[in-house]
Design a protein around this motif. Structure first.
Motif, PDB file in Angstrom:
ATOM      1  N   LEU A 202     -18.735  -3.572  14.893  1.00  0.00           N
ATOM      2  CA  LEU A 202     -18.747  -4.560  15.973  1.00  0.00           C
ATOM      3  C   LEU A 202     -18.214  -3.984  17.291  1.00  0.00           C
ATOM      4  O   LEU A 202     -18.201  -4.656  18.321  1.00  0.00           O
ATOM      5  N   GLY A 203     -17.771  -2.732  17.267  1.00  0.00           N
ATOM      6  CA  GLY A 203     -17.339  -2.072  18.503  1.00  0.00           C
ATOM      7  C   GLY A 203     -15.837  -2.033  18.713  1.00  0.00           C
ATOM      8  O   GLY A 203     -15.381  -1.584  19.778  1.00  0.00           O
ATOM      9  N   TYR A 204     -15.059  -2.484  17.752  1.00  0.00           N
ATOM     10  CA  TYR A 204     -13.605  -2.475  17.901  1.00  0.00           C
ATOM     11  C   TYR A 204     -13.026  -1.139  17.443  1.00  0.00           C
ATOM     12  O   TYR A 204     -13.589  -0.450  16.586  1.00  0.00           O
ATOM     13  N   ARG A 205     -11.884  -0.802  18.015  1.00  0.00           N
ATOM     14  CA  ARG A 205     -11.135   0.351  17.541  1.00  0.00           C
ATOM     15  C   ARG A 205     -10.218  -0.135  16.425  1.00  0.00           C
ATOM     16  O   ARG A 205      -9.427  -1.058  16.636  1.00  0.00           O
ATOM     17  N   VAL A 206     -10.307   0.475  15.249  1.00  0.00           N
ATOM     18  CA  VAL A 206      -9.577  -0.008  14.082  1.00  0.00           C
ATOM     19  C   VAL A 206      -8.597   1.064  13.614  1.00  0.00           C
ATOM     20  O   VAL A 206      -8.960   2.236  13.468  1.00  0.00           O
ATOM     21  N   ILE A 207      -7.361   0.662  13.369  1.00  0.00           N
ATOM     22  CA  ILE A 207      -6.323   1.522  12.801  1.00  0.00           C
ATOM     23  C   ILE A 207      -5.956   0.934  11.441  1.00  0.00           C
ATOM     24  O   ILE A 207      -5.838  -0.287  11.294  1.00  0.00           O
ATOM     25  N   GLU A 208      -5.766   1.808  10.469  1.00  0.00           N
ATOM     26  CA  GLU A 208      -5.489   1.332   9.120  1.00  0.00           C
ATOM     27  C   GLU A 208      -4.089   1.742   8.675  1.00  0.00           C
ATOM     28  O   GLU A 208      -3.575   2.798   9.063  1.00  0.00           O
ATOM     29  N   ALA A 209      -3.460   0.861   7.862  1.00  0.00           N
ATOM     30  CA  ALA A 209      -2.172   1.155   7.238  1.00  0.00           C
ATOM     31  C   ALA A 209      -2.199   0.591   5.833  1.00  0.00           C
ATOM     32  O   ALA A 209      -2.708  -0.515   5.605  1.00  0.00           O
ATOM     33  N   ALA A 210      -1.623   1.351   4.869  1.00  0.00           N
ATOM     34  CA  ALA A 210      -1.741   0.977   3.454  1.00  0.00           C
ATOM     35  C   ALA A 210      -0.565   0.153   2.947  1.00  0.00           C
ATOM     36  O   ALA A 210      -0.582  -0.266   1.785  1.00  0.00           O
ATOM     37  N   ASN A 211       0.452  -0.081   3.769  1.00  0.00           N
ATOM     38  CA  ASN A 211       1.587  -0.910   3.334  1.00  0.00           C
ATOM     39  C   ASN A 211       2.306  -1.475   4.549  1.00  0.00           C
ATOM     40  O   ASN A 211       2.018  -1.097   5.701  1.00  0.00           O
ATOM     41  N   GLY A 212       3.269  -2.340   4.282  1.00  0.00           N
ATOM     42  CA  GLY A 212       3.949  -3.026   5.374  1.00  0.00           C
ATOM     43  C   GLY A 212       4.761  -2.108   6.258  1.00  0.00           C
ATOM     44  O   GLY A 212       4.774  -2.258   7.502  1.00  0.00           O
ATOM     45  N   ASP A 213       5.472  -1.141   5.682  1.00  0.00           N
ATOM     46  CA  ASP A 213       6.279  -0.229   6.496  1.00  0.00           C
ATOM     47  C   ASP A 213       5.403   0.603   7.423  1.00  0.00           C
ATOM     48  O   ASP A 213       5.700   0.759   8.612  1.00  0.00           O
ATOM     49  N   ALA A 214       4.303   1.129   6.874  1.00  0.00           N
ATOM     50  CA  ALA A 214       3.382   1.904   7.708  1.00  0.00           C
ATOM     51  C   ALA A 214       2.734   1.015   8.762  1.00  0.00           C
ATOM     52  O   ALA A 214       2.493   1.441   9.899  1.00  0.00           O
ATOM     53  N   GLY A 215       2.445  -0.240   8.409  1.00  0.00           N
ATOM     54  CA  GLY A 215       1.855  -1.165   9.369  1.00  0.00           C
ATOM     55  C   GLY A 215       2.797  -1.466  10.523  1.00  0.00           C
ATOM     56  O   GLY A 215       2.384  -1.539  11.686  1.00  0.00           O
ATOM     57  N   LEU A 216       4.098  -1.625  10.218  1.00  0.00           N
ATOM     58  CA  LEU A 216       5.068  -1.899  11.277  1.00  0.00           C
ATOM     59  C   LEU A 216       5.206  -0.692  12.196  1.00  0.00           C
ATOM     60  O   LEU A 216       5.257  -0.831  13.427  1.00  0.00           O
TER      61      LEU A 216
ATOM     62  N   TRP B  84      -0.940 -10.498   2.745  1.00  0.00           N
ATOM     63  CA  TRP B  84       0.314 -11.178   2.408  1.00  0.00           C
ATOM     64  C   TRP B  84       1.102 -10.375   1.379  1.00  0.00           C
ATOM     65  O   TRP B  84       2.268 -10.059   1.565  1.00  0.00           O
ATOM     66  N   MET B  85       0.453 -10.046   0.277  1.00  0.00           N
ATOM     67  CA  MET B  85       1.130  -9.381  -0.839  1.00  0.00           C
ATOM     68  C   MET B  85       0.964  -7.873  -0.727  1.00  0.00           C
ATOM     69  O   MET B  85      -0.144  -7.346  -0.842  1.00  0.00           O
ATOM     70  N   MET B  86       2.086  -7.175  -0.485  1.00  0.00           N
ATOM     71  CA  MET B  86       2.081  -5.719  -0.414  1.00  0.00           C
ATOM     72  C   MET B  86       3.408  -5.210  -0.950  1.00  0.00           C
ATOM     73  O   MET B  86       4.433  -5.910  -0.857  1.00  0.00           O
ATOM     74  N   PRO B  87       3.435  -4.022  -1.478  1.00  0.00           N
ATOM     75  CA  PRO B  87       4.703  -3.452  -1.919  1.00  0.00           C
ATOM     76  C   PRO B  87       5.604  -3.148  -0.722  1.00  0.00           C
ATOM     77  O   PRO B  87       5.126  -2.887   0.384  1.00  0.00           O
ATOM     78  N   GLY B  88       6.920  -3.192  -0.963  1.00  0.00           N
ATOM     79  CA  GLY B  88       7.844  -2.979   0.147  1.00  0.00           C
ATOM     80  C   GLY B  88       7.847  -4.204   1.050  1.00  0.00           C
ATOM     81  O   GLY B  88       8.054  -5.338   0.602  1.00  0.00           O
ATOM     82  N   LEU B  89       7.599  -4.019   2.341  1.00  0.00           N
ATOM     83  CA  LEU B  89       7.522  -5.142   3.275  1.00  0.00           C
ATOM     84  C   LEU B  89       6.228  -5.908   3.042  1.00  0.00           C
ATOM     85  O   LEU B  89       5.133  -5.351   3.159  1.00  0.00           O
ATOM     86  N   ASP B  90       6.343  -7.192   2.727  1.00  0.00           N
ATOM     87  CA  ASP B  90       5.131  -8.000   2.598  1.00  0.00           C
ATOM     88  C   ASP B  90       4.690  -8.490   3.971  1.00  0.00           C
ATOM     89  O   ASP B  90       5.360  -8.257   4.987  1.00  0.00           O
ATOM     90  N   GLY B  91       3.573  -9.168   4.001  1.00  0.00           N
ATOM     91  CA  GLY B  91       3.008  -9.626   5.274  1.00  0.00           C
ATOM     92  C   GLY B  91       3.951 -10.476   6.102  1.00  0.00           C
ATOM     93  O   GLY B  91       4.169 -10.201   7.283  1.00  0.00           O
ATOM     94  N   PRO B  92       4.543 -11.562   5.545  1.00  0.00           N
ATOM     95  CA  PRO B  92       5.455 -12.385   6.337  1.00  0.00           C
ATOM     96  C   PRO B  92       6.651 -11.598   6.874  1.00  0.00           C
ATOM     97  O   PRO B  92       7.125 -11.863   7.992  1.00  0.00           O
ATOM     98  N   SER B  93       7.163 -10.619   6.110  1.00  0.00           N
ATOM     99  CA  SER B  93       8.295  -9.817   6.587  1.00  0.00           C
ATOM    100  C   SER B  93       7.891  -8.955   7.779  1.00  0.00           C
ATOM    101  O   SER B  93       8.668  -8.771   8.727  1.00  0.00           O
ATOM    102  N   VAL B  94       6.659  -8.416   7.722  1.00  0.00           N
ATOM    103  CA  VAL B  94       6.169  -7.656   8.870  1.00  0.00           C
ATOM    104  C   VAL B  94       6.022  -8.575  10.081  1.00  0.00           C
ATOM    105  O   VAL B  94       6.354  -8.206  11.216  1.00  0.00           O
ATOM    106  N   CYS B  95       5.541  -9.798   9.848  1.00  0.00           N
ATOM    107  CA  CYS B  95       5.435 -10.794  10.940  1.00  0.00           C
ATOM    108  C   CYS B  95       6.781 -10.981  11.621  1.00  0.00           C
ATOM    109  O   CYS B  95       6.902 -10.967  12.850  1.00  0.00           O
ATOM    110  N   GLU B  96       7.819 -11.199  10.814  1.00  0.00           N
ATOM    111  CA  GLU B  96       9.155 -11.426  11.369  1.00  0.00           C
ATOM    112  C   GLU B  96       9.632 -10.225  12.176  1.00  0.00           C
ATOM    113  O   GLU B  96      10.231 -10.380  13.256  1.00  0.00           O
TER     114      GLU B  96
END
Length: 421
Positions: free
Chosen positions: A44-58, A73-85
């Motif tokens: 669709l033309g977007y630039r996409v970055i990938e992360a395999a867990n919450g810590d890497a995503g943060l 939502w469900m990931m090892p280590g930091l889950d989705g809501p924790s990354v949100c916070e």
């Protein structure tokens, strides 16, 4: 009407700079889900970055500041809501939109996600059309938030620049005000047989109501008070120009006499009414010290009061302000001064001080106040009179410039027998 399955970003018109490509961060520990959605978004033309867990995503969020973060939502280590916070706790990341992706969209789970910082929810079972619609909606929201953020930053920078400029302007105005005040006479004795005091309070940093008392000759003291219409810098600059004309050395050169009427007639020719209708009023006096005689003339200015031991009366003449009629004639009037007589000069700002109801203090109240303060020293009478005007006003700041000058006739010092004439 259903949206197309995959719709690339529209092309920008030729000649315009392309808009920045939105950056989307996908955080999901399920490789198949993450890779599949990343491929769809890239098409669709977007630039996409990938992360395999919450810590890497943060970490990726802090590094790239993506426009949109899609979190499992469900990931090892930091889950989705924790990354949100963690994102919401970082001021530099607050503008990123966060979408929680879950296989279970129960109401209590949605409420928890929203309370912990998510902006939206996306079901893993959502159709391609819904995914596209939610991604586009959240990118629009992100663009709006970031535009607001940029506008806020621009305003902050502008306010900082304005603050610096304001400080510079205030410093310059203060310097100009100090210069204007330095042009006023030093209190004390301008000549043998006279004492002088004054109070001066411009309505703004700079005032256009100025005065001076000085010796024009060994046996002559000149005095004047002028009022420039208007307030602030422009009025002050015009007033300084008139003060320069009224310097004794200039009067001797360009007027050739210290006669008040002749001086005002020349000032009337040199300071015409401006295109904006600005003008001066002026009162000029000359005291001959040996005879204690006072000659005076005025151009639209009525602010002189002679106070004797038993009475007081105003010294004014009926005349136009400067510049209204270039051919106008101004004549000097004569009055005799005596021991302990007091001559007061005023700007109209003091007797035109309004009360809370709008009633002006007036010349009669000013005259009565000075009479009541006659037993005080000259400086005390000036200070107490100004205090009475402020009491009537109900405040410290007058709406117009205020100048109050007092001169008292005293016996000149006697020469000792050993002095040589």
């Amino acid at each position: 009407m259903a949206l197309p399955a995959e719709q690339p970003l529209p092309d920008k018109p030729v000649g315009l700079s392309p808009a920045p490509v939105p950056v989307i961060l996908l955080v999901d520990d399920d490789d198949i889900t993450r890779i599949s959605m990343a491929g769809r978004l890239k098409r669709l033309g977007y630039r996409v970055i990938e992360a395999a867990n919450g810590d890497a995503g943060l970490d990726a969020t802090r590094t790239h500041r993506p426009d949109l973060v899609i979190l499992d939502w469900m990931m090892p280590g930091l889950d989705g809501p924790s990354v949100c916070e963690a994102i919401r706790a970082d001021p530099t990341l607050k503008s990123s939109q966060v979408v929680l992706m879950t296989a279970h969209d129960r109401p209590d789970q949605i409420a928890e996600g929203l309370s912990r910082g998510a902006d939206d929810f996306l079901s893993k079972a959502a159709s391609k059309q819904e995914v596209l619609a939610r991604v586009q909606a959240n990118l629009r929201a992100s663009a709006l938030v970031r535009e607001i953020e940029r506008t806020r930053d621009d305003l902050d920078r502008t306010n900082q620049l304005l603050s610096v400029k304001q400080e510079e302007l205030e410093y310059e105005l203060q310097s100009a005000a100090e210069f204007v005040r330095s042009q006023l006479p030093p209190p004390g004795s301008p000549a043998a047989g006279l004492i002088m005091g004054w109070a001066y309070q411009p309505s703004l940093a700079l005032g256009g109501d100025l005065f001076h008392v000085s010796q024009w000759a060994p046996d002559t003291v000149g005095l004047y008070i002028l009022d420039a219409s208007g307030h602030g810098v422009a009025a002050a600059l015009r007033a300084i120009a008139l003060m320069s004309f009224l310097r004794e050395e200039n009067l001797a050169k360009v007027v050739g006499t210290y006669d008040p009427g002749t001086i005002i007639a020349e000032a009337n020719r040199r300071f015409p009414l401006t295109a904006d209708g600005e003008y001066f009023t002026l009162w000029v006096g000359r005291i001959h010290l040996p005879s204690r005689s006072l000659l005076y003339a005025a151009a639209g200015h009525g602010g002189a009061l002679l106070q004797t031991q038993g009475s007081s009366h105003w010294l004014s003449t009926s005349s136009l302000p400067l510049g209204f009629d270039p051919e106008a004639e101004f004549h000097s009037e004569f009055t005799q001064l005596h021991q302990e007589d007091r001559l007061y000069l005023f700007s109209d700002g003091i007797y035109e001080a309004p009360s809370a109801s709008g009633e002006l203090w007036g010349r009669s109240r000013l005259q009565s106040t000075l009479k009541a303060k006659r037993h005080l020293s000259l400086d005390e009478s000036i200070s107490e009179t100004l205090a009475a005007a402020r009491l009537w006003l109900g405040g410290q700041t007058f709406p117009d410039d205020v100048a109050l000058v007092g001169i008292e006739m005293r016996n000149p010092p006697q020469s000792s027998p050993g002095d040589k004439g």
